[in-house]
Every structure is written in C-alpha cells, then in structure tokens.
Design an enzyme around this catalytic site. Sequence first.
Site, PDB file in Angstrom:
ATOM      1  N   HIS A 231       0.849  -1.203   0.000  1.00  0.00           N
ATOM      2  CA  HIS A 231       0.000   0.000   0.000  1.00  0.00           C
ATOM      3  C   HIS A 231       0.879   1.246   0.000  1.00  0.00           C
ATOM      4  O   HIS A 231       2.102   1.143   0.135  1.00  0.00           O
ATOM      5  CB  HIS A 231      -0.963   0.009   1.196  1.00  0.00           C
ATOM      6  CG  HIS A 231      -0.284   0.115   2.516  1.00  0.00           C
ATOM      7  ND1 HIS A 231       0.339  -0.959   3.125  1.00  0.00           N
ATOM      8  CD2 HIS A 231      -0.096   1.171   3.347  1.00  0.00           C
ATOM      9  CE1 HIS A 231       0.873  -0.567   4.266  1.00  0.00           C
ATOM     10  NE2 HIS A 231       0.631   0.727   4.426  1.00  0.00           N
TER      11      HIS A 231
ATOM     12  N   HIS B 287       1.632   3.950   1.933  1.00  0.00           N
ATOM     13  CA  HIS B 287       2.131   4.782   3.034  1.00  0.00           C
ATOM     14  C   HIS B 287       3.653   4.913   2.975  1.00  0.00           C
ATOM     15  O   HIS B 287       4.344   4.005   2.536  1.00  0.00           O
ATOM     16  CB  HIS B 287       1.696   4.184   4.382  1.00  0.00           C
ATOM     17  CG  HIS B 287       0.287   4.512   4.746  1.00  0.00           C
ATOM     18  ND1 HIS B 287      -0.481   3.730   5.564  1.00  0.00           N
ATOM     19  CD2 HIS B 287      -0.502   5.566   4.400  1.00  0.00           C
ATOM     20  CE1 HIS B 287      -1.681   4.273   5.706  1.00  0.00           C
ATOM     21  NE2 HIS B 287      -1.713   5.385   5.005  1.00  0.00           N
TER      22      HIS B 287
ATOM     23  N   ASP C   7       5.954   4.606   5.146  1.00  0.00           N
ATOM     24  CA  ASP C   7       6.789   3.573   5.783  1.00  0.00           C
ATOM     25  C   ASP C   7       6.818   2.286   4.955  1.00  0.00           C
ATOM     26  O   ASP C   7       7.431   1.296   5.350  1.00  0.00           O
ATOM     27  CB  ASP C   7       6.339   3.303   7.227  1.00  0.00           C
ATOM     28  CG  ASP C   7       4.884   2.894   7.345  1.00  0.00           C
ATOM     29  OD1 ASP C   7       4.086   3.287   6.468  1.00  0.00           O
ATOM     30  OD2 ASP C   7       4.522   2.195   8.315  1.00  0.00           O
TER      31      ASP C   7
ATOM     32  N   HIS D  52      -7.415  -0.699   5.197  1.00  0.00           N
ATOM     33  CA  HIS D  52      -6.397   0.067   5.916  1.00  0.00           C
ATOM     34  C   HIS D  52      -6.808   1.526   5.785  1.00  0.00           C
ATOM     35  O   HIS D  52      -7.850   1.826   5.210  1.00  0.00           O
ATOM     36  CB  HIS D  52      -5.013  -0.232   5.315  1.00  0.00           C
ATOM     37  CG  HIS D  52      -3.866   0.354   6.089  1.00  0.00           C
ATOM     38  ND1 HIS D  52      -3.826   0.340   7.472  1.00  0.00           N
ATOM     39  CD2 HIS D  52      -2.723   0.981   5.687  1.00  0.00           C
ATOM     40  CE1 HIS D  52      -2.705   0.927   7.878  1.00  0.00           C
ATOM     41  NE2 HIS D  52      -2.030   1.328   6.820  1.00  0.00           N
TER      42      HIS D  52
ATOM     43  N   ASP E 106       0.853  -7.976  10.640  1.00  0.00           N
ATOM     44  CA  ASP E 106       0.980  -6.622  11.208  1.00  0.00           C
ATOM     45  C   ASP E 106       0.715  -6.621  12.720  1.00  0.00           C
ATOM     46  O   ASP E 106      -0.342  -7.047  13.168  1.00  0.00           O
ATOM     47  CB  ASP E 106      -0.054  -5.754  10.458  1.00  0.00           C
ATOM     48  CG  ASP E 106      -0.246  -4.363  11.035  1.00  0.00           C
ATOM     49  OD1 ASP E 106       0.579  -3.922  11.843  1.00  0.00           O
ATOM     50  OD2 ASP E 106      -1.242  -3.712  10.647  1.00  0.00           O
TER      51      ASP E 106
ATOM     52  N   HIS F 195     -10.529  10.378  15.241  1.00  0.00           N
ATOM     53  CA  HIS F 195      -9.483   9.537  14.659  1.00  0.00           C
ATOM     54  C   HIS F 195      -9.704   8.089  15.059  1.00  0.00           C
ATOM     55  O   HIS F 195     -10.055   7.802  16.203  1.00  0.00           O
ATOM     56  CB  HIS F 195      -8.102   9.979  15.152  1.00  0.00           C
ATOM     57  CG  HIS F 195      -7.001   9.088  14.632  1.00  0.00           C
ATOM     58  ND1 HIS F 195      -6.669   9.024  13.301  1.00  0.00           N
ATOM     59  CD2 HIS F 195      -6.180   8.209  15.258  1.00  0.00           C
ATOM     60  CE1 HIS F 195      -5.683   8.150  13.130  1.00  0.00           C
ATOM     61  NE2 HIS F 195      -5.379   7.640  14.294  1.00  0.00           N
TER      62      HIS F 195
ATOM     63  N   SER G 106      -7.613   4.209  14.285  1.00  0.00           N
ATOM     64  CA  SER G 106      -6.381   3.638  13.722  1.00  0.00           C
ATOM     65  C   SER G 106      -6.691   2.889  12.430  1.00  0.00           C
ATOM     66  O   SER G 106      -7.814   2.441  12.200  1.00  0.00           O
ATOM     67  CB  SER G 106      -5.777   2.683  14.758  1.00  0.00           C
ATOM     68  OG  SER G 106      -4.685   2.004  14.180  1.00  0.00           O
TER      69      SER G 106
ATOM     70  N   HIS H  83      -5.001   0.152  11.882  1.00  0.00           N
ATOM     71  CA  HIS H  83      -4.462  -1.186  12.177  1.00  0.00           C
ATOM     72  C   HIS H  83      -5.417  -1.948  13.089  1.00  0.00           C
ATOM     73  O   HIS H  83      -6.026  -1.366  13.981  1.00  0.00           O
ATOM     74  CB  HIS H  83      -3.097  -1.067  12.866  1.00  0.00           C
ATOM     75  CG  HIS H  83      -2.089  -0.332  12.041  1.00  0.00           C
ATOM     76  ND1 HIS H  83      -1.218  -0.962  11.189  1.00  0.00           N
ATOM     77  CD2 HIS H  83      -1.818   1.001  11.930  1.00  0.00           C
ATOM     78  CE1 HIS H  83      -0.447  -0.057  10.591  1.00  0.00           C
ATOM     79  NE2 HIS H  83      -0.803   1.139  11.025  1.00  0.00           N
TER      80      HIS H  83
ATOM     81  N   HIS I  46       6.149  -5.804  11.681  1.00  0.00           N
ATOM     82  CA  HIS I  46       5.597  -4.443  11.696  1.00  0.00           C
ATOM     83  C   HIS I  46       5.259  -3.991  13.110  1.00  0.00           C
ATOM     84  O   HIS I  46       4.106  -3.917  13.500  1.00  0.00           O
ATOM     85  CB  HIS I  46       4.336  -4.382  10.812  1.00  0.00           C
ATOM     86  CG  HIS I  46       3.987  -2.978  10.393  1.00  0.00           C
ATOM     87  ND1 HIS I  46       3.572  -2.013  11.278  1.00  0.00           N
ATOM     88  CD2 HIS I  46       4.014  -2.378   9.185  1.00  0.00           C
ATOM     89  CE1 HIS I  46       3.354  -0.887  10.617  1.00  0.00           C
ATOM     90  NE2 HIS I  46       3.611  -1.070   9.347  1.00  0.00           N
TER      91      HIS I  46
ATOM     92  N   ASP J 274      21.118  12.191   4.899  1.00  0.00           N
ATOM     93  CA  ASP J 274      21.271  13.565   5.381  1.00  0.00           C
ATOM     94  C   ASP J 274      21.435  14.447   4.152  1.00  0.00           C
ATOM     95  O   ASP J 274      22.467  14.398   3.488  1.00  0.00           O
ATOM     96  CB  ASP J 274      22.510  13.654   6.283  1.00  0.00           C
ATOM     97  CG  ASP J 274      22.682  15.048   6.870  1.00  0.00           C
ATOM     98  OD1 ASP J 274      21.857  15.921   6.547  1.00  0.00           O
ATOM     99  OD2 ASP J 274      23.626  15.266   7.642  1.00  0.00           O
TER     100      ASP J 274
END
Length: 558
Positions: free
Chosen positions: A74, A76, A78, A142, A196, A367, A369, A371, A393, A446
Amino acid sequence: MSKKNIDKLLIFALGGVGEIGKNMYCVQYANDIIVIDSGLKFPEEDMLGIDIVIPDIGYLTENRDKVRGIIITHGHEDHIGGLPYVLKHLNVPLYATKLTMGLIEAKLKEANLLGTTNRIVINSETVLSLGVLTASFFKTNHSIPDSVGVALDTPEGVVVHTGDFKFDQTPVNDQYADLHRMAEIGKKGVLALLSDSTNAERPGYTGSERSVGIEIEEVFRKAKQRVVIATFASNIHRVQQVFDAAAATNRKVTVIGRSMVNVVSIASELGYLHIPDGMLIEPEEVNKLAADRVVILSTGSQGEPMSALTRMARSTHRKIDILPGDTVIIAATPIPGNERYVGRTVDELFRIGANVIYGPGSVTGVHVSGHGSQEELKLMLNLIKPKYFIPIHGEYRMLRQHAILAESVGIPKEDIFMCDIGDTVEVQHGVARKGSKVQSGNILIDGLGVGDVGNIVLRDRKLLSQDGILVVVVTLSKQDGKILSGPDIISRGFVYVRESEGLLEEANRIVTNTLTKLMNENVNEWASLKTNVKDVLGRFLYEQTRRRPMILPIIMEV
C-alpha cells in the site's frame, strides 16, 4: 542428492521488526528473491541532523541477479518512502496497485527514475510468476485505499504477508476486506504467516473509519468560524470524509501543505477521491468568504516543525492565519516520539484562542487507527491457520504481544519466530528453524548524502552539540621547529570568549609549553604533536570546566 533437497526457503526482514517504519521483507528460494515493501522511517532523537532512515539493502545488491521484483502492499511512506533510494541501486520490476503506483510515480519523477523503472500495476485478481515463486493478492482494509495482502506460493508451501490491515465492516469506500479469499488461502494450507503487529497491545476491535466521518460532520456543524483539520495526507478515506462533511455543511475547502496537495491531486485524478465541483478554493480566497463557510485541510498532524499547521500556529504561514474562535481538529494520534511536537503545537493553538480538538481527553471520535486490534489479529490468525507464525511491523513489545495472541489461538510456542532485522527463518522439508543472519541495518540520509553519515559522524555531532569545539592553530618553522605564530585558540559553543580570557590564556600557555617540550625532544611528527596537544589541553579543560569540547589542532609548517 538432487538439487531440490539442498534448496531451502528463507524468510527475513531488512526493516520493520523491532521498530515502526522502514518496512522491507524478503522471501527467497534458491535463486529467486521477492521483496515486499520498501519504506523509510523518521530519525530517532540521537540521529542529529538526519532526515530519514532506510533499510540497508547490501544483501539484495550483492544478490541483485536473484531479485525478481519489489511488491508494494500500500501507499504509506513507511512502505514506499525508500523506493527512490533503493531503485537507484536495484533496478528491478515494481508491482503495486493503481493508487499506490500513482503515489510512487510522483516520488520517482522527483528522483528522475520514472523512465528507468519497470512499473506493473496489479489488483487483487493478479497472479505473478516470479521465478519458482508465484504471488497472488487479497484485498484488505487500511487507512488508505487499494491495500492488499500477499500470498506467495513457494516449493515449501504458501507464505502469507498481511500488509497493514484492520477489519472494517463499514468501510468508507465500500472496499471490503476479502475474508473469503483469506479463508480459501487458509483452507488450502499455509506454511507461514507474517502479520501486522502495530495494535497488538490494544484489546478489542479498531473502530470503523465511517464513525470518524460522523464526528467530523458534527464538529463542522457546531463550529461558528473556520475549521482547520490536520490529518495524514495519505489517509484518503479521512480526506474524503472531510469533503463529504464540507458538502453536508455548505463549506468550501482549501488544501494546504505540499504532501496534502500532491495526494489530493493524484487521488482525485485516479478516481479515489470524489470532490464536488466548485468545492475546492485557493488559499488566497479564504479571507473573502464568511468564516463559517470555510474548511482548511492541512498537513501537520504530527507537529512537524515545518508543516503547514505548525506554521499557522506560530503565525508564520504565508497565506493563512488562525484566528481566535477558529476550530482546529487534529485527526491523528502522535507517532511514538512525536508527542512533544504535537503538544507544543496544541499549546500554540490554544494560546491564539483556537478551539482545539485532539486526542484523548477531547472529542476522541475524530481519529481511528488503520491497524487491527487484538480481536482482529486473532481473526486473521484463525482465517489463515498458518503452521508457523512470524509477527512483523512493530516494536519488540508489540511483536511479543502478537506472539502471545497467536499462542492463545492455538499456535504452539515453538512454531512462533520472534525476529530482529537480518534474522532468517529457514524452511526445509516443511520444517522451520532460525538460520544465520544476513547483512542488515540502517542507512542514514542527510540532505543529498546517502549512507555517508555513520556512527562516528553522529558521535561527533553529539559531542559538538553538548560541549562545542576548540580549534588550536599553530605555525611552526621548518628549519628550527620554533613556533612562528600562535597558538591561536578559536572557541565555538564551548565558552563565551570575552568572559573566559583567563582560561583561554592559560590554555594557550599549556599548548606553547607542550609544543616547545616536544620540539626539544625532537618529536616533529604531526600526528604525535596533535595527539599530545589534544591530550594535555583536554585534561586541563576538563579539570577547569568539567566539559569535554572537541579539540582540533591545526599545525602548519613554513
């Protein structure tokens, strides 16, 4: 002995276990490797000056001819944020669903990789043959549309990777999780499940995203002035509900923040966001409309210092100011480590006189989650019925809690593998055991530098940030080794020079004496001179100040 008997299946993570973020999981059989996800994570507090962290892909680049492709579950950060860096070193096919690919393409375009990357759009019906491995997919819920789980058929059996998931019975986009497909996969028999663990510590069920829409609309109705709502840009269900609530309460919407503008444009172009005609307005038009007819959709739900919401809270945003009486909704929970930033932003907003709705202790319904909580994790385990279980995860405590849940639904303790990054689970003839480690770790980014900042540089930065630096400049004569000029001592971040003249004069004298003594003893190697100056000066400064600045001796010969 046939080759078949020697080959074994390897399952390992290069990121995403023992941490939140930089997800990357690998399944290898003989000469075929499939990579699932390629994420980033944000730096920890001791990573001074670092922008982002990605997985070390040394193992994959060494075995690049075996990597058959990267599958993305998916869109996101991360899970996709590492791709611009990874694809530079590993030019392999990329498989993702339509929306996920749209978000990835925007990243690859910025990195000038769009033309060189082979991109294949998949859906839940796709079957991919990747060497001896076959990948098929199943729909999951999700906090972003188009998320899928992956079932990999290997010569040792089926390996299932859930991706990020929850079981939302009333999803906003009517994209239901495919429980039938999951049960079917489980019925055929599953060798190993990677699942997950983000909410493994949270009992019960995760609420439906639809309930958030009801709360948001309620807040919009009650607000007497403008509404500012900050959420994750990639939470397209949430963004859709903001537009729906605005339509229901006759408000116009302006979008602020680069990532939010990007996602809204990509998602609406691909048909994942439905925005009524005439609803979107430019930020410049906000002040021309009545205050109770405006919604400002913004980034900054994590209190990031440069985000739109933080700048509005500090009155440093170029286009939008928050006024007393405005309602601000922070529709997200802080990622671990960001609580302080969020708290600071909320403080600034209250100081302006805004009505702030955030987290626990306020309206909690803004809100939920993305998950699954404990009961949903158990449901996944019961649907897939794996022989072996590998929690992924999540930080270690989450993985541990997930392992306990797996035991409670009947998976024997010895069939559950708690892994760190680089740990392999080897399966041969249907029997799994812990194998040897593969190269893994963090690559720190960096600015434009990828991996050029390591532990030594970070240690120096830490030292500089705590005790400052002292530069000692001396010019020596080549002929007779006498000091021609200096020592000049330059202090930055150590002591305020004007108030420490005595200390620096004494330091100057110590350096002069040390160098003279060494010259008289015929020691004229630069390395020895520098080391001696550092040691003597370091001891003196610590005795006088209890500080250890970085000391840089610069010795020149003329």
